[in-house]
Write a protein that holds these residues in place. Structure first.
Motif, PDB file in Angstrom:
ATOM      1  N   GLU A 302       0.881  -1.021  -0.396  1.00  0.00           N
ATOM      2  CA  GLU A 302       0.204   0.181  -0.146  1.00  0.00           C
ATOM      3  C   GLU A 302       1.401   1.129   0.009  1.00  0.00           C
ATOM      4  O   GLU A 302       1.972   1.504   0.762  1.00  0.00           O
ATOM      5  N   PRO A 303       0.459   2.454  -1.000  1.00  0.00           N
ATOM      6  CA  PRO A 303       1.297   3.403  -0.407  1.00  0.00           C
ATOM      7  C   PRO A 303       1.505   4.544   0.780  1.00  0.00           C
ATOM      8  O   PRO A 303       0.195   4.139   1.685  1.00  0.00           O
ATOM      9  N   LEU A 304       2.632   4.182   1.193  1.00  0.00           N
ATOM     10  CA  LEU A 304       2.771   4.760   2.238  1.00  0.00           C
ATOM     11  C   LEU A 304       3.335   6.174   3.297  1.00  0.00           C
ATOM     12  O   LEU A 304       4.231   6.198   1.992  1.00  0.00           O
ATOM     13  N   PRO A 305       3.181   7.093   3.675  1.00  0.00           N
ATOM     14  CA  PRO A 305       3.671   7.973   3.721  1.00  0.00           C
ATOM     15  C   PRO A 305       4.798   7.816   4.375  1.00  0.00           C
ATOM     16  O   PRO A 305       5.520   7.509   5.110  1.00  0.00           O
ATOM     17  N   ASP A 306       5.789   9.604   3.694  1.00  0.00           N
ATOM     18  CA  ASP A 306       6.953   8.856   4.428  1.00  0.00           C
ATOM     19  C   ASP A 306       6.796  10.974   5.580  1.00  0.00           C
ATOM     20  O   ASP A 306       6.509  12.040   5.611  1.00  0.00           O
ATOM     21  N   PRO A 307       6.871   9.798   6.430  1.00  0.00           N
ATOM     22  CA  PRO A 307       6.330  11.585   8.091  1.00  0.00           C
ATOM     23  C   PRO A 307       7.528  12.336   8.371  1.00  0.00           C
ATOM     24  O   PRO A 307       7.200  13.349   7.674  1.00  0.00           O
ATOM     25  N   ALA A 308       8.323  11.954   7.340  1.00  0.00           N
ATOM     26  CA  ALA A 308       9.646  13.460   7.430  1.00  0.00           C
ATOM     27  C   ALA A 308       9.621  14.461   6.169  1.00  0.00           C
ATOM     28  O   ALA A 308      10.233  15.248   6.174  1.00  0.00           O
ATOM     29  N   ARG A 309       8.826  13.763   5.232  1.00  0.00           N
ATOM     30  CA  ARG A 309       8.461  14.513   3.464  1.00  0.00           C
ATOM     31  C   ARG A 309       6.604  14.605   3.127  1.00  0.00           C
ATOM     32  O   ARG A 309       6.743  13.877   3.190  1.00  0.00           O
ATOM     33  N   PRO A 310       6.149  15.642   3.481  1.00  0.00           N
ATOM     34  CA  PRO A 310       4.862  15.987   3.489  1.00  0.00           C
ATOM     35  C   PRO A 310       4.593  15.897   2.201  1.00  0.00           C
ATOM     36  O   PRO A 310       5.310  16.267   1.443  1.00  0.00           O
ATOM     37  N   GLY A 311       3.547  14.756   1.971  1.00  0.00           N
ATOM     38  CA  GLY A 311       2.652  14.754   0.972  1.00  0.00           C
ATOM     39  C   GLY A 311       3.886  13.685   0.082  1.00  0.00           C
ATOM     40  O   GLY A 311       3.525  13.376  -1.752  1.00  0.00           O
ATOM     41  N   HIS A 312       5.006  12.651   1.214  1.00  0.00           N
ATOM     42  CA  HIS A 312       5.810  12.235   0.041  1.00  0.00           C
ATOM     43  C   HIS A 312       5.354  10.398  -0.156  1.00  0.00           C
ATOM     44  O   HIS A 312       5.666  10.586   1.312  1.00  0.00           O
ATOM     45  N   LEU A 313       4.301   9.768  -1.134  1.00  0.00           N
ATOM     46  CA  LEU A 313       4.135   8.300  -0.481  1.00  0.00           C
ATOM     47  C   LEU A 313       4.785   7.320  -1.385  1.00  0.00           C
ATOM     48  O   LEU A 313       4.742   7.458  -2.555  1.00  0.00           O
ATOM     49  N   ALA A 314       4.617   6.180  -1.164  1.00  0.00           N
ATOM     50  CA  ALA A 314       5.721   5.422  -1.752  1.00  0.00           C
ATOM     51  C   ALA A 314       4.983   3.666  -1.666  1.00  0.00           C
ATOM     52  O   ALA A 314       5.014   3.469  -0.359  1.00  0.00           O
ATOM     53  N   ALA A 315       4.513   3.440  -2.460  1.00  0.00           N
ATOM     54  CA  ALA A 315       4.175   1.740  -2.203  1.00  0.00           C
ATOM     55  C   ALA A 315       5.417   0.724  -2.609  1.00  0.00           C
ATOM     56  O   ALA A 315       5.310  -0.273  -3.793  1.00  0.00           O
ATOM     57  N   CYS A 316       5.792   0.666  -1.629  1.00  0.00           N
ATOM     58  CA  CYS A 316       6.900  -0.399  -1.921  1.00  0.00           C
ATOM     59  C   CYS A 316       7.320  -1.118  -0.064  1.00  0.00           C
ATOM     60  O   CYS A 316       6.920  -0.305   1.052  1.00  0.00           O
ATOM     61  N   HIS A 317       7.644  -2.067   0.033  1.00  0.00           N
ATOM     62  CA  HIS A 317       6.964  -3.316   1.387  1.00  0.00           C
ATOM     63  C   HIS A 317       8.655  -2.273   2.227  1.00  0.00           C
ATOM     64  O   HIS A 317       8.971  -3.583   3.323  1.00  0.00           O
ATOM     65  N   HIS A 318      10.272  -2.036   1.031  1.00  0.00           N
ATOM     66  CA  HIS A 318      10.548  -2.362   1.654  1.00  0.00           C
ATOM     67  C   HIS A 318      12.063  -0.365   1.197  1.00  0.00           C
ATOM     68  O   HIS A 318      13.162  -0.275   0.865  1.00  0.00           O
ATOM     69  N   THR A 319      10.887   0.263   1.468  1.00  0.00           N
ATOM     70  CA  THR A 319      11.645   2.095   1.738  1.00  0.00           C
ATOM     71  C   THR A 319      12.714   1.642   2.059  1.00  0.00           C
ATOM     72  O   THR A 319      14.073   3.253   1.694  1.00  0.00           O
ATOM     73  N   ASP A 320      12.541   1.749   4.024  1.00  0.00           N
ATOM     74  CA  ASP A 320      13.891   1.773   4.819  1.00  0.00           C
ATOM     75  C   ASP A 320      15.009   1.275   4.187  1.00  0.00           C
ATOM     76  O   ASP A 320      16.243   1.773   4.384  1.00  0.00           O
ATOM     77  N   ARG A 321      14.645  -0.380   3.637  1.00  0.00           N
ATOM     78  CA  ARG A 321      15.987  -0.247   2.677  1.00  0.00           C
ATOM     79  C   ARG A 321      17.062   0.451   2.000  1.00  0.00           C
ATOM     80  O   ARG A 321      18.123   0.497   1.767  1.00  0.00           O
ATOM     81  N   LEU A 322      15.775   0.658   0.930  1.00  0.00           N
ATOM     82  CA  LEU A 322      15.961   1.514   0.062  1.00  0.00           C
ATOM     83  C   LEU A 322      16.957   2.779   0.143  1.00  0.00           C
ATOM     84  O   LEU A 322      18.207   3.556  -0.083  1.00  0.00           O
ATOM     85  N   VAL A 323      16.254   3.087   1.260  1.00  0.00           N
ATOM     86  CA  VAL A 323      17.070   4.474   1.974  1.00  0.00           C
ATOM     87  C   VAL A 323      18.305   4.753   2.511  1.00  0.00           C
ATOM     88  O   VAL A 323      19.163   4.866   2.651  1.00  0.00           O
ATOM     89  N   ALA A 324      18.249   3.272   3.142  1.00  0.00           N
ATOM     90  CA  ALA A 324      19.687   2.300   3.968  1.00  0.00           C
ATOM     91  C   ALA A 324      20.676   2.222   2.766  1.00  0.00           C
ATOM     92  O   ALA A 324      21.909   3.224   3.039  1.00  0.00           O
ATOM     93  N   GLU A 325      20.139   1.589   1.579  1.00  0.00           N
ATOM     94  CA  GLU A 325      21.327   1.165   1.066  1.00  0.00           C
ATOM     95  C   GLU A 325      21.441   2.258  -0.662  1.00  0.00           C
ATOM     96  O   GLU A 325      23.037   2.185  -1.080  1.00  0.00           O
ATOM     97  N   GLY A 326      21.031   3.633  -0.473  1.00  0.00           N
ATOM     98  CA  GLY A 326      21.029   4.375  -1.248  1.00  0.00           C
ATOM     99  C   GLY A 326      20.199   4.084  -2.628  1.00  0.00           C
ATOM    100  O   GLY A 326      20.075   2.809  -2.818  1.00  0.00           O
ATOM    101  N   THR A 327      20.533   4.690  -3.543  1.00  0.00           N
ATOM    102  CA  THR A 327      19.856   4.510  -5.334  1.00  0.00           C
ATOM    103  C   THR A 327      20.406   3.169  -5.421  1.00  0.00           C
ATOM    104  O   THR A 327      21.607   3.445  -5.918  1.00  0.00           O
ATOM    105  N   PRO A 328      20.165   2.077  -6.469  1.00  0.00           N
ATOM    106  CA  PRO A 328      20.559   1.380  -6.767  1.00  0.00           C
ATOM    107  C   PRO A 328      21.119   1.738  -8.274  1.00  0.00           C
ATOM    108  O   PRO A 328      20.781   2.955  -9.445  1.00  0.00           O
ATOM    109  N   ALA A 329      22.295   1.456  -8.766  1.00  0.00           N
ATOM    110  CA  ALA A 329      22.664   1.702  -9.648  1.00  0.00           C
ATOM    111  C   ALA A 329      22.766   1.065 -11.275  1.00  0.00           C
ATOM    112  O   ALA A 329      22.593   1.611 -12.204  1.00  0.00           O
ATOM    113  N   ASP A 330      22.156   0.024 -10.706  1.00  0.00           N
ATOM    114  CA  ASP A 330      21.705  -0.558 -11.668  1.00  0.00           C
ATOM    115  C   ASP A 330      20.924  -1.651 -11.309  1.00  0.00           C
ATOM    116  O   ASP A 330      21.436  -2.841 -11.014  1.00  0.00           O
TER     117      ASP A 330
END
Length: 331
Positions: A302-330
């Motif tokens: 389900e699209p979930l809001p980012d508490p630190a970013r108003p109006g920012h929603l992402a439908a991903c189970h692993h948003t925390d991992r993406l933030v921690a690991e950085g943007t995938p290069a490939d």
């Protein structure tokens, strides 16, 4: 207390099914465009961008079954009568299509094309022509264009004519369906600058459909990223491009060519978008995602809001991992 303004476009839980498909072409789309706001809808070809925009005009494919709501200034186009839809297309909503030469009759002069809608609605020829001249001036053309045929002007000039035509009825909502795809880079920049200027001048809400993230960044206030008929992520433009929270958005950004990038292989998104003849149990991006787990294949996020970013929603189970690991290069 001041009432909240009604969005010029409000799409809620939009689902669209076509004959011969195993799943909806549009699957629970939510989207809004405010008055005077530019919203970009981005994604790969076949993601459902153009279909979403055309529902605002009631332009559904043959055999389509739609549910949800698509409100233009509070009125639902999915339940409108044919007469009300015609009126809506005449004045409230207009569309700028991808290929201007495919939208104009090559045997008719540009002036006839610009004025026919107003004349059909009862406006006198003199008033319709005056309005056409006013809008041609607004898009950087002079009255001499009225007497020309489409073949006598360049692609960039013809797209300006299409934008002027879209504004003839003074719409509150303008739908731009990849309006720069058929143009060279210089003409693309001119059209983007023109749309921005006209939005500010006329206060028109703009839904800009594109697959080009750089164009989306240049023109939009907010961005919706679409994948396989679903909204994967949405955020204010500056926030989204600075820190995506969905692996698909991150992969799109990583695969965009940059003049300042070092030499080497261009990043690409592996695999193909899911076929409409197959069902999807979990996340539509799971088979192409470097972060996917069993949960992703079992349950759609389900699209979930980012508490630190108003109006920012992402439908991903692993948003925390993406933030921690950085943007995938490939991805």
């Amino acid at each position: 207390m001041t009432p909240t303004p009604v969005p010029v476009l409000q799409v809620q839980d939009l689902r669209l099914t076509l004959p011969g498909t195993a799943r909806p072409v549009l699957d629970g789309v939510d989207l809004t465009v405010g008055a005077g706001e530019t919203v970009a809808l981005v994604g790969e070809s076949g993601s459902g961008k153009s279909l979403t925009s055309r529902t605002a005009l009631g332009l559904l494919p043959p055999g389509a079954i739609a549910s949800g709501t698509v409100r233009v200034e509070g009125e639902d186009t999915l339940t409108m009568s044919a007469a009300r839809l015609r009126a809506l297309r005449t004045g409230d909503v207009a569309m700028v299509f991808q290929d201007p030469r495919a939208a104009l009759n090559p045997l008719r002069r540009i002036g006839d094309f610009l004025t026919e809608g107003l004349r059909a609605a009862g406006t006198k020829q003199e008033a319709a022509t005056a309005r056409a001249v006013e809008l041609l001036d607004a898009v950087g053309l002079d009255a001499s264009a009225l007497g020309k045929y489409p073949s006598q002007v360049s692609g960039g000039m013809l797209q300006r004519v299409m934008i002027a035509a879209a504004l003839m009825g003074d719409p509150s909502l303008l739908l731009a369906d990849e309006p720069t795809t058929a143009l060279d880079v210089v003409s693309q920049a001119e059209v983007i600058a023109l749309l921005t200027k006209l939005r500010e001048r006329f206060g028109t809400g703009l839904l800009f459909v594109t697959h080009d993230l750089d164009l989306a960044a240049a023109i939009s206030d907010r961005v919706y990223v679409m994948y396989a008929g679903r909204i994967a992520e949405t955020a204010p433009a500056e926030t989204l491009f600075a820190g995506p929270r969905h692996p698909y958005t991150a992969a799109l950004l990583a695969s965009t060519p940059r003049p300042t990038a070092q030499g080497g292989r261009l990043a690409a998104i592996a695999g193909q978008p899911p076929d409409l003849r197959t069902t999807i149990e979990g996340c539509a991006f799971a088979e192409r995602c470097p972060l996917a787990t069993g949960l992703c294949r079992e349950r759609a996020p389900e699209p979930l809001p980012d508490p630190a970013r108003p109006g920012h929603l992402a439908a991903c189970h692993h948003t925390d991992r993406l933030v921690a690991e950085g943007t995938p290069a490939d991805a």
